[in-house]
Design a protein around this motif. Structure first.
Motif, PDB file in Angstrom:
ATOM      1  N   GLY A 143       0.826  -1.204   0.000  1.00  0.00           N
ATOM      2  CA  GLY A 143       0.000   0.000   0.000  1.00  0.00           C
ATOM      3  C   GLY A 143       0.859   1.252   0.000  1.00  0.00           C
ATOM      4  N   ALA A 144       0.209   2.387   0.171  1.00  0.00           N
ATOM      5  CA  ALA A 144       0.911   3.668   0.144  1.00  0.00           C
ATOM      6  C   ALA A 144       1.947   3.782   1.256  1.00  0.00           C
ATOM      7  N   ASP A 145       1.747   3.012   2.356  1.00  0.00           N
ATOM      8  CA  ASP A 145       2.689   3.066   3.476  1.00  0.00           C
ATOM      9  C   ASP A 145       3.904   2.154   3.266  1.00  0.00           C
ATOM     10  N   GLY A 146       3.914   1.425   2.146  1.00  0.00           N
ATOM     11  CA  GLY A 146       5.033   0.543   1.852  1.00  0.00           C
ATOM     12  C   GLY A 146       4.912  -0.840   2.450  1.00  0.00           C
ATOM     13  N   ALA A 147       3.889  -1.063   3.291  1.00  0.00           N
ATOM     14  CA  ALA A 147       3.685  -2.375   3.913  1.00  0.00           C
ATOM     15  C   ALA A 147       2.820  -3.241   2.998  1.00  0.00           C
ATOM     16  N   ARG A 148       3.058  -4.542   3.023  1.00  0.00           N
ATOM     17  CA  ARG A 148       2.294  -5.421   2.145  1.00  0.00           C
ATOM     18  C   ARG A 148       0.823  -5.453   2.548  1.00  0.00           C
ATOM     19  N   LEU A 149      -0.016  -5.599   1.550  1.00  0.00           N
ATOM     20  CA  LEU A 149      -1.447  -5.667   1.803  1.00  0.00           C
ATOM     21  C   LEU A 149      -1.753  -6.940   2.568  1.00  0.00           C
ATOM     22  N   ALA A 150      -2.552  -6.833   3.623  1.00  0.00           N
ATOM     23  CA  ALA A 150      -2.875  -7.991   4.442  1.00  0.00           C
ATOM     24  C   ALA A 150      -4.199  -7.771   5.146  1.00  0.00           C
ATOM     25  N   LYS A 151      -4.897  -8.873   5.421  1.00  0.00           N
ATOM     26  CA  LYS A 151      -6.178  -8.805   6.129  1.00  0.00           C
ATOM     27  C   LYS A 151      -6.006  -8.130   7.489  1.00  0.00           C
ATOM     28  N   ARG A 152      -4.980  -8.579   8.200  1.00  0.00           N
ATOM     29  CA  ARG A 152      -4.815  -8.091   9.573  1.00  0.00           C
ATOM     30  C   ARG A 152      -4.427  -6.622   9.642  1.00  0.00           C
ATOM     31  N   HIS A 153      -3.972  -6.062   8.522  1.00  0.00           N
ATOM     32  CA  HIS A 153      -3.614  -4.654   8.490  1.00  0.00           C
ATOM     33  C   HIS A 153      -4.730  -3.795   7.913  1.00  0.00           C
ATOM     34  N   GLY A 154      -5.906  -4.407   7.720  1.00  0.00           N
ATOM     35  CA  GLY A 154      -7.060  -3.647   7.266  1.00  0.00           C
ATOM     36  C   GLY A 154      -7.011  -3.214   5.815  1.00  0.00           C
ATOM     37  N   ALA A 155      -6.410  -4.033   4.943  1.00  0.00           N
ATOM     38  CA  ALA A 155      -6.371  -3.692   3.518  1.00  0.00           C
ATOM     39  C   ALA A 155      -7.796  -3.587   2.985  1.00  0.00           C
ATOM     40  N   PRO A 156      -8.100  -2.607   2.123  1.00  0.00           N
ATOM     41  CA  PRO A 156      -9.446  -2.448   1.560  1.00  0.00           C
ATOM     42  C   PRO A 156      -9.903  -3.740   0.885  1.00  0.00           C
ATOM     43  N   SER A 157     -11.129  -4.145   1.143  1.00  0.00           N
ATOM     44  CA  SER A 157     -11.620  -5.419   0.637  1.00  0.00           C
ATOM     45  C   SER A 157     -12.177  -5.321  -0.774  1.00  0.00           C
ATOM     46  N   LEU A 158     -12.142  -6.448  -1.474  1.00  0.00           N
ATOM     47  CA  LEU A 158     -12.768  -6.520  -2.795  1.00  0.00           C
ATOM     48  C   LEU A 158     -14.280  -6.345  -2.660  1.00  0.00           C
TER      49      LEU A 158
END
Length: 277
Positions: free
Chosen positions: A231-246
């Protein structure tokens, strides 16, 4: 024939990283005139949710990703994992472990491996383990790993498997009848998967899977570990990090098929980039 699979866990909603992986597995199979399978890895009965399974199916349809045959559910294949465990147990390669994660983390003897602290072997060799207590089953990797083993990744080339770096991995958890390592290895073989398309975060785990394939006389697929999305923060997209859902994107009226086409072409949404290793 090429056979790939997409195997999400219904413990949360899918996000763009899942779409990225599914599109690649689907596209690789279809480009080669092969089959694309869908497997729901719902072996974690305490966290898996029926509503997440339903959302997964709707998200894939929204993306325009069709699959071949019926959906496979790991929760309906427990007898196959039990058979594999019994085979390894008969070979003298499993032992019960009563340690908690806190015990392992606090152990001064626990080195660091690809997936965090490596189990220091505290319960290995217990003379009379009390199986009435909660326990998992671990693979005695040093005892199991004899011959030199190799596997091939389409992007990184040949790799010599080094399962010892993971320590004595869990094959049957205290709260589940099989671990990810065991279930995914058994299922890929049973489903005839020829090419495993998945993220780079599972690259090191393949060393463990290669060992299990050798022990259980299972075929070795080709691997295609693709880069992850950040994401924009450089961290990988992940469920536990609250990545926007499909699901949120779908309900907002976005065009899923257009999104899939862009992902196939390597075009990522604004604010999304490939994660640097």
């Amino acid at each position: 024939m090429i056979v790939t699979r997409f195997a999400p866990s219904p413990t949360g909603l899918l996000h763009l990283g899942h779409a990225w992986s599914a599109v690649q597995a689907h596209g690789f199979a279809r480009a080669g005139g092969g089959r694309f399978l869908l497997r729901i890895e719902d072996i974690d009965g305490t966290r898996s949710r029926v509503e997440h399974v339903e959302a997964i199916l709707r998200d894939l349809e929204w993306l325009g990703l069709d699959w071949d045959g019926e959906v496979t559910f790991q929760s309906r294949r427990l007898n196959h994992y039990a058979d594999a465990l019994e085979r390894l147990r008969a070979m003298g390669l499993l032992y019960p472990c009563f340690c908690t994660r806190a015990d392992i983390a606090a152990s001064a003897a626990a080195p660091h491996g690809p997936e965090g602290p490596v189990y220091p072997g505290t319960c290995r060799g217990l003379a009379a383990p009390d199986l009435s207590r909660p326990h998992c089953w671990r693979l005695d990797v040093a005892k199991a790993h004899g011959e030199e083993l190799w596997w091939h990744d389409a992007f990184s080339g040949w790799r010599r498997a080094e399962p010892a770096a993971h320590g004595d991995v869990v094959l049957a958890r205290k709260d589940a009848p099989a671990s990810y390592h065991l279930a995914v290895t058994v299922d890929d073989a049973a489903q005839g998967v020829t090419h495993v398309v998945r993220g780079r975060d599972l690259f090191a785990a393949t060393d463990v899977h290669r060992l299990l394939q050798a022990l259980l006389d299972l075929p070795v697929p080709e691997y295609r570990h693709h880069p992850l999305l950040a994401g924009a923060d450089g961290a990988r997209l992940a469920k536990r990090h609250g990545a926007p859902s499909l699901q949120a994107m779908r309900l907002a009226g976005e065009d899923g098929r257009a999104l899939a086409e862009k992902l196939r072409a390597g075009e990522l949404p604004v604010g999304i980039a490939l994660l640097k290793d």
